[in-house]
Design an enzyme around this catalytic site. Structure first.
Site, PDB file in Angstrom:
ATOM      1  N   LYS A 154      38.931  33.718  29.453  1.00  0.00           N
ATOM      2  CA  LYS A 154      38.623  32.658  29.640  1.00  0.00           C
ATOM      3  C   LYS A 154      39.194  31.272  29.675  1.00  0.00           C
ATOM      4  O   LYS A 154      38.880  30.101  30.247  1.00  0.00           O
ATOM      5  CB  LYS A 154      37.221  32.062  28.410  1.00  0.00           C
ATOM      6  CG  LYS A 154      35.993  33.213  28.224  1.00  0.00           C
ATOM      7  CD  LYS A 154      35.230  33.074  29.247  1.00  0.00           C
ATOM      8  CE  LYS A 154      33.503  33.573  29.103  1.00  0.00           C
ATOM      9  NZ  LYS A 154      32.702  33.150  30.121  1.00  0.00           N
TER      10      LYS A 154
ATOM     11  N   SER B  85      38.725  42.407  28.619  1.00  0.00           N
ATOM     12  CA  SER B  85      38.089  40.942  29.083  1.00  0.00           C
ATOM     13  C   SER B  85      38.785  40.195  27.790  1.00  0.00           C
ATOM     14  O   SER B  85      38.904  39.026  27.910  1.00  0.00           O
ATOM     15  CB  SER B  85      36.843  40.670  29.277  1.00  0.00           C
ATOM     16  OG  SER B  85      36.034  41.012  28.257  1.00  0.00           O
TER      17      SER B  85
END
Length: 321
Positions: free
Chosen positions: A55, A307
């Site tokens: 992110k 992720s």
């Protein structure tokens, strides 16, 4: 297609903005995984990215492109944790103020980490108000620029640098598996993969308990889900976005789902066998491969995006398989 909001040149721009700021995360391999799957598997480990997830890429790229006036006024973001941390750190690095909206039940480890970067954190009851409605009210009252967690062209382009780095390091792939919440990472990686490795199949993976993206992909109609009950908190998004849905339909080859038990089993496998800390959402793509949900054939070159690694270990320890 004119309705597609992001192209590869925007990912290249994002890469230039992130150079020297974001980590070039490691690509790991496992002989055990290769033997289990019959393929050569490359894990792109964004759990080693700044703030512990991919992110940061999209957050920093979005903030660095704001106008001087927008930077001076500050930004607002809503997130269960990883986007929150990413915006908070990016704002700190750029000398900006940030306000972060988080659900009251967001993992404590993510709340603490977010506060550590210095933003104002506002908790809300997700059963009483939507984060989008709260963000709209606060951004209007305080004159703040909202940076969405996935439905933003600059964010999508930033996330796409994950796939760009992977393919540039290991070469062309036969397939790449990417977790899917709101579709920002999946969209960005799909654009990069189809540009750098045109024959690569792009497969999105989400929890079966939060299968709005899979249903949307296969029906070609946007589906929504409300507060889905999944341990993969990063995939508790209500739906794909106005920007990500067309990108997913255009660039992604398949979207599959994995069970809660598969997510946990894969997460623990990655902890124990590869010695890397992975959060439940971060294990989604690997789960589809290791559980045989996605069949590749033999001797394929497969990329798997890990992720993030912001796991609440105390909460996970209370869960039994």
């Amino acid at each position: 297609m004119s309705d597609l909001s992001v192209n590869y040149s925007q990912i290249e721009t994002a890469a230039s903005h992130l150079r020297g700021v974001a980590h070039k995360t490691p690509v790991m391999t496992s002989r055990t995984v290769d033997e289990m799957t019959g393929n050569r598997v490359f894990f792109k480990c964004e759990n080693f990215q700044r703030t512990g997830s991919f992110k940061f890429r999209g957050a920093y790229h979005a903030l660095v492109q704001l106008s001087p006036g927008e930077k001076q006024q500050g930004v607002l973001a809503y997130s269960s944790g990883n986007h929150a941390q990413a915006i908070a750190l990016a704002a700190q690095l750029l000398g900006m103020s940030a306000t972060i909206i988080m659900p009251e039940d967001a993992p404590e480890v993510k709340q603490q980490a977010t506060r550590g970067y210095g933003p104002e954190v506002i908790l809300y009851n997700k059963h009483e108000i939507s984060r989008e409605d709260l963000a709209a009210t606060l951004s209007r009252d305080r004159v703040l620029t909202v940076i969405p967690p996935y439905d933003c062209a600059e964010v999508i382009a930033g996330q796409g640098t994950t796939g760009k780095e992977l393919i540039e390091e290991v070469g062309e792939l036969d397939a790449i598996l990417v977790c899917c919440g709101g579709g920002g990472l999946l969209s960005g990686c799909a654009i990069a993969a189809k540009t750098l490795s045109p024959g690569c199949r792009v497969i999105g993976v989400e929890p079966a308990n939060a299968d709005d993206a899979a249903r949307s992909f296969h029906s070609k109609q946007l589906h929504r889900v409300h507060n889905p009950d999944t341990i993969a908190d990063g995939a508790r998004t209500p739906s794909l976005g106005k920007l990500t849905f067309p990108l997913v339909l255009h660039y992604v080859d398949d979207l599959v789902t994995v069970s809660e038990s598969a997510i946990l089993q894969t997460m623990f496998f990655l902890w124990e066998r590869m010695k890397i800390v992975v959060e439940p959402t971060g294990a989604l793509a690997a789960a589809a491969l290791l559980e045989g949900i996605v069949s590749m054939g033999d001797n394929r070159r497969v990329g798997v995006i890990i992720s993030g690694g912001n796991v609440d270990v105390r909460a996970i320890s209370r869960i039994s398989l």
